[in-house]
Design a protein around this motif. Structure first.
Motif, PDB file in Angstrom:
ATOM      1  N   VAL A 189       0.833  -1.202   0.000  1.00 58.99           N
ATOM      2  CA  VAL A 189       0.000   0.000   0.000  1.00 58.99           C
ATOM      3  C   VAL A 189       0.871   1.257   0.000  1.00 58.99           C
ATOM      4  O   VAL A 189       0.622   2.217  -0.738  1.00 58.99           O
ATOM      5  N   ALA A 194      -3.628   2.818  -6.182  1.00 55.86           N
ATOM      6  CA  ALA A 194      -3.696   4.035  -5.372  1.00 55.86           C
ATOM      7  C   ALA A 194      -3.968   5.248  -6.240  1.00 55.86           C
ATOM      8  O   ALA A 194      -3.530   5.315  -7.389  1.00 55.86           O
ATOM      9  N   SER A 242       0.931   3.987  -3.046  1.00 50.31           N
ATOM     10  CA  SER A 242       0.518   5.353  -2.710  1.00 50.31           C
ATOM     11  C   SER A 242       1.617   6.357  -3.040  1.00 50.31           C
ATOM     12  O   SER A 242       1.343   7.435  -3.588  1.00 50.31           O
ATOM     13  N   ILE A 261      -5.030   1.133   7.480  1.00 46.93           N
ATOM     14  CA  ILE A 261      -5.407   0.015   6.611  1.00 46.93           C
ATOM     15  C   ILE A 261      -6.492  -0.814   7.277  1.00 46.93           C
ATOM     16  O   ILE A 261      -6.376  -1.161   8.451  1.00 46.93           O
ATOM     17  N   CYS A 285      -6.178   3.873  -1.324  1.00 44.90           N
ATOM     18  CA  CYS A 285      -5.552   2.687  -1.916  1.00 44.90           C
ATOM     19  C   CYS A 285      -6.418   1.469  -1.628  1.00 44.90           C
ATOM     20  O   CYS A 285      -6.885   1.275  -0.501  1.00 44.90           O
ATOM     21  N   ALA A 331      -2.304  -3.614  -5.633  1.00 41.86           N
ATOM     22  CA  ALA A 331      -2.695  -2.390  -4.935  1.00 41.86           C
ATOM     23  C   ALA A 331      -2.858  -1.292  -5.973  1.00 41.86           C
ATOM     24  O   ALA A 331      -1.983  -1.100  -6.822  1.00 41.86           O
TER      25      ALA A 331
END
Length: 153
Positions: free
Chosen positions: A68, A111, A72, A96, A125, A109
Motif C-alpha cells: 500500500v 492508489a 501510494s 489500513i 488505496c 494495490a
C-alpha cells in the motif's frame, strides 16, 4: 543539472542506498510496478508466496502495508512535481482495513490521490486479489519534506 520528477513523465523508482536492484524489501516481496500510462492511478502487484506470510501461513499485514505504501507513493509522485535533490516524499500516516485473505496467487494495490493540499497529499488505496476480491482498503497521508541525509551504513 537538477533531478526533478515531472508527474507527466513515467515513474521510475530509484534504487535504495547501496542496492543496485532496488529496495531490498520490495525485491523480497516480489513487487512489480504497473503505472497507468496517462492516468492518476498507480498499480503495484505482489505474488502471494511464503516470503509474504505471517505465523499462520496467511498473507502478513506488514507485507500488505508495504505494498500500500509503495503504490501510494508512486501515485503521489505521478501527481505532483518533486525536486528529488532537495525534497523527499514521506508517509505521515496510514490506516489500513484488512478485509480478507486473497483467493488467488497475486494481489494488486491501486492508489489514487484524493486531495493534494499545501502540505499533505491524501490518497486512497485498494488491494484486490486476481479475481477482484477486495482484501484491504487504506487511507494514506504523505508529505513532501526537505530531503534528509541518509542513515549511516
Amino acid at each position: 543539472a537538477r533531478l526533478v520528477h515531472d508527474p507527466r513523465a513515467p515513474v521510475v523508482t530509484a534504487p535504495a542506498r547501496g542496492a543496485e536492484g532496488g529496495i531490498p524489501l520490495h525485491n523480497l516481496l516480489g513487487f512489480e510496478v504497473h503505472p497507468e500510462p496517462d492516468g492518476p492511478i498507480s498499480r503495484v502487484t505482489m505474488p502471494v508466496r511464503a516470503e509474504s506470510f505471517g505465523v499462520n501461513d496467511n498473507l502478513h499485514g506488514g507485507a500488505l502495508a508495504t505494498l500500500v505504501d509503495l503504490a501510494s507513493a508512486l501515485a503521489a509522485v505521478r501527481h505532483r512535481t518533486i525536486d528529488l535533490e532537495t525534497e523527499s516524499l514521506v508517509t505521515s500516516d496510514i490506516h489500513i482495513r484488512y478485509l480478507g485473505q486473497p483467493r488467488t496467487d497475486t494481489v494488486v494495490a491501486s492508489a489514487e490521490v484524493v486531495r493534494d493540499g499545501r502540505q499533505m497529499i491524501v490518497l486512497d488505496c485498494r488491494v484486490h486479489d486476481g479475481g477482484g476480491h477486495l482484501i484491504a482498503s487504506a487511507d494514506v497521508g504523505m508529505m513532501v519534506v526537505t530531503r534528509r541525509r541518509p542513515l549511516p551504513s
